[in-house]
Design an enzyme around this catalytic site. Structure first.
Site, PDB file in Angstrom:
ATOM      1  N   TYR A  12      25.803  41.960  -8.639  1.00 52.05           N
ATOM      2  CA  TYR A  12      26.266  42.016  -9.994  1.00 52.05           C
ATOM      3  C   TYR A  12      27.498  43.127 -10.102  1.00 52.05           C
ATOM      4  CZ  TYR A  12      23.994  46.662 -10.366  1.00 52.05           C
ATOM      5  OH  TYR A  12      23.751  47.936 -10.249  1.00 52.05           O
ATOM      6  N   CYS A  13      28.140  42.814 -11.331  1.00 49.97           N
ATOM      7  CA  CYS A  13      29.504  43.526 -11.317  1.00 49.97           C
ATOM      8  C   CYS A  13      29.505  43.743 -12.957  1.00 49.97           C
ATOM      9  CB  CYS A  13      30.633  43.412 -10.726  1.00 49.97           C
ATOM     10  SG  CYS A  13      31.251  41.678 -11.175  1.00 49.97           S
ATOM     11  N   THR A  14      30.787  44.442 -13.436  1.00 48.79           N
ATOM     12  CA  THR A  14      30.899  44.662 -14.763  1.00 48.79           C
ATOM     13  C   THR A  14      31.097  43.242 -15.725  1.00 48.79           C
ATOM     14  OG1 THR A  14      32.122  46.579 -14.175  1.00 48.79           O
ATOM     15  CG2 THR A  14      32.098  45.794 -16.538  1.00 48.79           C
ATOM     16  N   GLY A  42      31.774  40.050 -13.823  1.00 49.93           N
ATOM     17  CA  GLY A  42      31.548  38.786 -13.056  1.00 49.93           C
ATOM     18  C   GLY A  42      32.402  38.621 -12.115  1.00 49.93           C
ATOM     19  N   ILE A  87      27.188  42.703 -16.240  1.00 50.89           N
ATOM     20  CA  ILE A  87      26.482  43.467 -17.049  1.00 50.89           C
ATOM     21  C   ILE A  87      26.884  43.061 -18.491  1.00 50.89           C
ATOM     22  CG2 ILE A  87      25.996  45.824 -17.604  1.00 50.89           C
ATOM     23  CD1 ILE A  87      27.095  46.518 -14.740  1.00 50.89           C
TER      24      ILE A  87
END
Length: 522
Positions: free
Chosen positions: A260-262, A264, A291
């Site tokens: 996952y990241c901020t 995508g 997120i």
């Protein structure tokens, strides 16, 4: 399409949290609307042609009075697209989303006909058609669901607008640039599916053993918020991720990988890279929309699995989700006393590398300069401002620096560290010579720090937005230009320059490189 845009706006008002910045504006009358977006799309290999599209985007944003950052990708692989974050009033952001939605012949009303923004949308479509024709590429069209929406009460999240062409939307030094567009957009988990997988890891020991949870962001982002079970990525920039994968290849083999990241975008190519590098991996899945989308759906629910705040690359610093007690949970810790703290104050950057550093309200007044966790071992010997230190204190600093340098005297991987320590040794030695010449009277024990570590200017409080804006870049460019002019004037009378001038030039080049690294948006 307009109805879909309006529904997204309404959902945003109900679900997104407010800014966690320490400098929230008191004016609550005009909320700012923020758009976070990206789209992988083959534009053109020719930068001159891509410039047409860049100019079209910039004209649109200026017409809509939007501020922020947009990166437009251009490389030989045609493996990029656009990546950005913008802020403005509600009608302006709606108009931008409609503009990126493409010219639909069945719907010639991009926004309400009463708005003043309509002409800018139509002009953007016209400019894009000229670019698509010249570049011979398909139109870049985005769906409203491709955007992440949020609102806050800050009056100005960005100092200006910056739309620029880059070789990679998320910099990796070119390592991930060859990954084709056919390899991205794979392995998505919707927020609901991700939620169930994270819950499963918490309850099922076997699933936990078979799965590796990867936070594709950087340490500073992880420090203030993350999913449970995700370890600190121990990176400061995304270009370190490929090396991290290679170093952890054995731990990833034959495992299920969740990423996952901020928003995508980092996971798109990161997941493809893992699939390419580690064929034995069982599966590689990542959170669609990042997120941000997860908090939209689960942030206000007690069952939300997210812990802490979501780091963002604008003046807010971070945001949570309204309506949940979990929004109050503080995951971050002060680097000096370990007290719960999760606000990256603008002036609290590492004096060595300028990485944002968590320093609580109690510790901040006791410190002149700050050191991140990577450079914590330099707290007693590395300072930017040397004027407050006596001769004996400087001699102690020089001794420590010399010892640290000798410990890494051999090895290519320590090359940059040796340079950093060598420059500081020379700086301390120069200051000692000044004291020997002028006496201890030149020591200013109570002097305030002479320059802001964000922008380099004197008399700056540190609240200059640092890497989130262009002030630092402009200050450095102005200083470089002035230094260059002086050097040309002095060339007729001298063939050499003193060490301080040389050091300043090197530092400026490194600062510009650091600025470029931090310009990537998620």
């Amino acid at each position: 399409m307009q109805d879909e845009i309006d529904s997204k706006i309404a959902a945003t008002k109900n679900s997104n949290g407010e800014s966690t910045s320490a400098e929230n504006d008191t004016d609550k009358s005009d909320p700012q609307h923020i758009l976070l977006f990206y789209k992988f799309h083959p534009l053109s290999k020719e930068e001159e042609l891509v410039e047409l599209y860049r100019v079209a985007l910039e004209k649109l944003c200026r017409g809509l009075q939007l501020q922020g950052r947009i990166l437009v990708g251009c490389n030989e692989h045609q493996s990029e697209g656009i990546n950005g974050t913008l802020s403005g009033d509600e009608e302006a952001t709606k108009a931008f989303v409609r503009a990126l939605g493409g010219n639909d012949d069945d719907d010639d009303k991009p926004v309400d006909t009463s708005t003043a923004y309509r002409e800018f949308v139509f002009q953007f479509w016209k400019d894009c058609q000229e670019f698509y024709k010249a570049a011979k590429c398909d139109p870049l069209v985005m769906d409203p669901s491709d955007f992440k929406w949020s609102t806050c009460q800050e009056s100005q999240l960005f100092p200006d607008l910056n739309v620029k062409i880059v070789t990679e939307l998320i910099g990796t030094g070119g390592v991930l640039a060859p990954i084709s567009l056919d390899e991205v957009h794979q392995g998505y988990l919707t927020p609901a599916e991700w939620h169930e997988r994270i819950k499963e890891l918490e309850k099922d020991e076997k699933a936990k053993e078979e799965t590796v949870l990867i936070d594709c962001r950087n340490t500073k982002e992880w420090q203030i918020g993350h999913f449970p079970g995700a370890p600190d990525p121990s990176t400061t920039t995304f270009n370190q991720f490929p090396t991290w994968v290679q170093q952890n290849s054995q731990n990833l083999a034959n495992k299920k990988v969740l990423m996952y990241c901020t928003g995508g975008i980092r996971c798109e190519k990161a997941s493809a890279f893992i699939r390419n590098q580690i064929p034995s991996v069982q599966e590689v899945r990542h959170l669609k929309g990042g997120i941000h989308k997860y908090l939209d759906e689960f942030g206000s629910k007690e069952e939300c699995q997210w812990k802490g705040k979501n780091f963002v690359f604008d003046k807010r610093g971070a945001h949570g989700a309204a309506g949940s007690s979990k929004d109050e949970e503080v995951v971050g810790r002060c680097l000096y006393c370990s007290a719960p703290y999760d606000v990256f104050q603008p002036g609290c950057v590492c004096t060595v590398c300028r990485e944002p550093t968590l320093v609580c309200d109690s510790c901040r007044p006791t410190l002149r300069e700050y050191h991140c966790h990577v450079h914590a071992h330099l707290r007693s010997c590395y300072f930017t401002d040397l004027t407050p230190f006596s001769q004996s204190e400087l001699e102690s600093q020089l001794k420590q620096l010399t010892e640290l340098k000798s410990e890494i005297a051999v090895g290519k991987k320590f090359k940059q560290r040796r340079k950093t320590l060598s420059r500081q040794c020379e700086k301390v030695a120069e200051r000692l010579r000044e004291i020997e010449q002028n006496g201890e009277s030149s020591v200013e024990k109570d002097a305030a720090p002479t320059k802001c570590r964000n922008c380099g200017e004197s008399e700056c409080s540190g609240a200059c937005w640092g890497f989130h804006g262009l002030k630092r870049k402009r200050v450095l460019e102005a200083a470089s230009s002035e230094s260059g002019s002086k050097s040309q004037q002095q060339a007729s009378t001298s063939d050499t320059i003193d060490h301080e001038d040389t050091t300043s030039g090197n530092e400026r080049r490194q600062k510009r490189k650091a600025q470029d690294k931090q310009s990537a948006i998620d």
